[in-house]
Design a protein around this motif. Structure first.
Motif, short mmCIF file in Angstrom:
data_model
loop_
_atom_site.label_atom_id
_atom_site.label_comp_id
_atom_site.label_asym_id
_atom_site.label_seq_id
_atom_site.Cartn_x
_atom_site.Cartn_y
_atom_site.Cartn_z
N ASP A 9 0.80 -1.23 0.00
CA ASP A 9 0.00 0.00 0.00
C ASP A 9 0.83 1.28 0.00
N PHE A 10 1.98 1.25 0.62
CA PHE A 10 2.82 2.44 0.71
C PHE A 10 4.22 2.02 1.13
N PHE A 11 5.14 2.98 1.11
CA PHE A 11 6.50 2.76 1.58
C PHE A 11 6.75 3.54 2.87
N TYR A 12 7.58 2.98 3.74
CA TYR A 12 8.28 3.79 4.73
C TYR A 12 9.62 4.16 4.11
N PHE A 13 9.91 5.46 4.07
CA PHE A 13 11.24 5.92 3.66
C PHE A 13 11.95 6.35 4.93
N VAL A 14 13.02 5.68 5.28
CA VAL A 14 13.66 5.85 6.58
C VAL A 14 15.07 6.40 6.41
N GLN A 15 15.32 7.50 7.13
CA GLN A 15 16.66 8.08 7.16
C GLN A 15 17.17 8.08 8.60
N GLN A 16 18.48 7.93 8.75
CA GLN A 16 19.07 7.87 10.08
C GLN A 16 20.13 8.95 10.25
N TRP A 17 20.30 9.36 11.52
CA TRP A 17 21.33 10.35 11.85
C TRP A 17 22.58 9.58 12.28
N PRO A 18 23.71 9.74 11.54
CA PRO A 18 24.88 8.89 11.78
C PRO A 18 25.49 9.01 13.17
N ALA A 19 25.48 10.22 13.75
CA ALA A 19 26.07 10.39 15.08
C ALA A 19 25.33 9.59 16.13
N SER A 20 24.01 9.49 15.98
CA SER A 20 23.21 8.72 16.94
C SER A 20 23.39 7.23 16.72
N TYR A 21 23.52 6.82 15.47
CA TYR A 21 23.81 5.41 15.18
C TYR A 21 25.10 4.99 15.87
N GLN B 281 16.21 8.15 13.94
CA GLN B 281 15.67 7.89 12.60
C GLN B 281 14.39 8.69 12.37
N VAL B 282 14.21 9.07 11.12
CA VAL B 282 13.00 9.77 10.69
C VAL B 282 12.30 8.92 9.64
N TYR B 283 11.06 8.54 9.94
CA TYR B 283 10.23 7.79 9.00
C TYR B 283 9.29 8.75 8.28
N LEU B 284 9.26 8.65 6.97
CA LEU B 284 8.28 9.37 6.16
C LEU B 284 7.54 8.35 5.31
N CYS B 285 6.26 8.56 5.12
CA CYS B 285 5.48 7.65 4.29
C CYS B 285 5.43 8.18 2.86
N VAL B 286 5.49 7.25 1.92
CA VAL B 286 5.56 7.57 0.50
C VAL B 286 4.55 6.70 -0.24
N ASP B 287 3.94 7.25 -1.28
CA ASP B 287 2.96 6.47 -2.04
C ASP B 287 3.60 5.26 -2.71
N SER B 288 2.77 4.36 -3.22
CA SER B 288 3.27 3.08 -3.71
C SER B 288 4.09 3.19 -4.99
N SER B 289 4.13 4.36 -5.61
CA SER B 289 5.02 4.58 -6.75
C SER B 289 6.36 5.16 -6.33
N ALA B 290 6.51 5.40 -5.01
CA ALA B 290 7.74 5.98 -4.45
C ALA B 290 8.03 7.35 -5.03
N THR B 291 6.97 8.13 -5.21
CA THR B 291 7.12 9.45 -5.84
C THR B 291 6.83 10.60 -4.88
N ASP B 292 5.71 10.51 -4.14
CA ASP B 292 5.26 11.62 -3.30
C ASP B 292 5.12 11.20 -1.85
N PHE B 293 5.46 12.12 -0.97
CA PHE B 293 5.23 11.89 0.46
C PHE B 293 3.74 11.94 0.74
N MET B 294 3.31 11.23 1.76
CA MET B 294 1.90 11.15 2.11
C MET B 294 1.77 10.99 3.62
#
Length: 243
Positions: A29-41, A196-209
């Protein structure tokens, strides 16, 4: 008679197999696009190892682009016949090493990390994205989000200071017009850090939602640290598995 029965059984088995295949490979149905902060990792008891290409820039880096269902479940390892082929992303390698670096120990060049992400998550999006477009879309989403700039515009910078969780969410939501999910880690002193910051993205991986369902990552306190990575030189020797 026996021939007809055999044919009927054979056809019935084909139907059952087809239904089973469709249920396993049902559209996400959708993607989680996940980015992490390296210093915290890196600022944990396990620490981290910088990649063989050198210490990454002080910026959020990609962790993954993960297909999910609206009910909170997710598919994984969907196609063992379409496993990672590094030649498919040869033109993206330089960008991937900068924007999707590995921090796992022992030090690596990133290929093992990307292989894991494609085999586990990317193959579940192959009805929409081939291997090259999967990684290209993730890189494009990172540029589109530009989290560090969004936070900096609100005076939130990686300087070791503490910021309210609400202010971090509001800064990202103000820039992208969608609500993020913030995950924290706990450093060796017990402090909560922006991880980490999670953003949701549509199933075409084009737009945030807006997220149909929020993930179950580690929660944050009301005040969290945004640690500097430019001053961080902590490298460990323990193996840290990429998720």
């Amino acid at each position: 008679m026996k021939g007809r029965q055999s044919s009927f059984v054979f056809i019935k088995l084909l139907v059952i197999q087809s239904v089973a295949a469709l249920s396993v490979a049902r559209d996400f149905d959708f993607f989680y696009f996940v980015q992490q902060w390296p210093a915290s990792y890196c600022d944990t008891k396990r620490s981290c190892c910088y990649p063989t290409t050198g210490k990454p820039a002080e910026d959020f880096s990609i962790h993954g682009l993960w297909p999910n269902y609206d009910d909170g479940t997710y598919p994984s390892n969907c196609d063992s016949d379409n496993l990672f082929d590094q030649s498919e992303i040869s033109d993206l390698t330089e960008r991937l090493q900068k924007e999707w670096p590995t921090l796992a120990c022992p030090s690596g060049d990133g290929y093992k990390f990307w292989q894991h992400e494609w085999d586990k998550h990317g193959t579940c999006s192959e009805n929409v994205l081939n291997q090259h477009s999967y990684f290209q879309k993730a890189l494009d989403l990172k540029s589109k989000a530009n989290l560090l700039e969004a936070l900096s515009r609100s005076g939130i910078r990686p300087n070791g200071k503490y910021y309210s969780l609400d202010s971090i969410k509001e800064a990202i939501q103000g820039a992208l017009r969608v609500s993020p999910y913030i995950e924290c880690n706990v450093d060796p002193s017990g402090n909560h850090q922006l991880y980490q910051v999670y953003l949701c993205v549509d199933s075409s991986a084009t737009d945030f939602m807006e997220c149909p369902v929020m993930p179950h990552g580690r929660r944050c306190g009301s005040k969290i640290e945004f640690p500097s990575f430019s001053d961080s030189d902590s490298i460990g020797e323990d193996y840290v598995e990429e998720l």
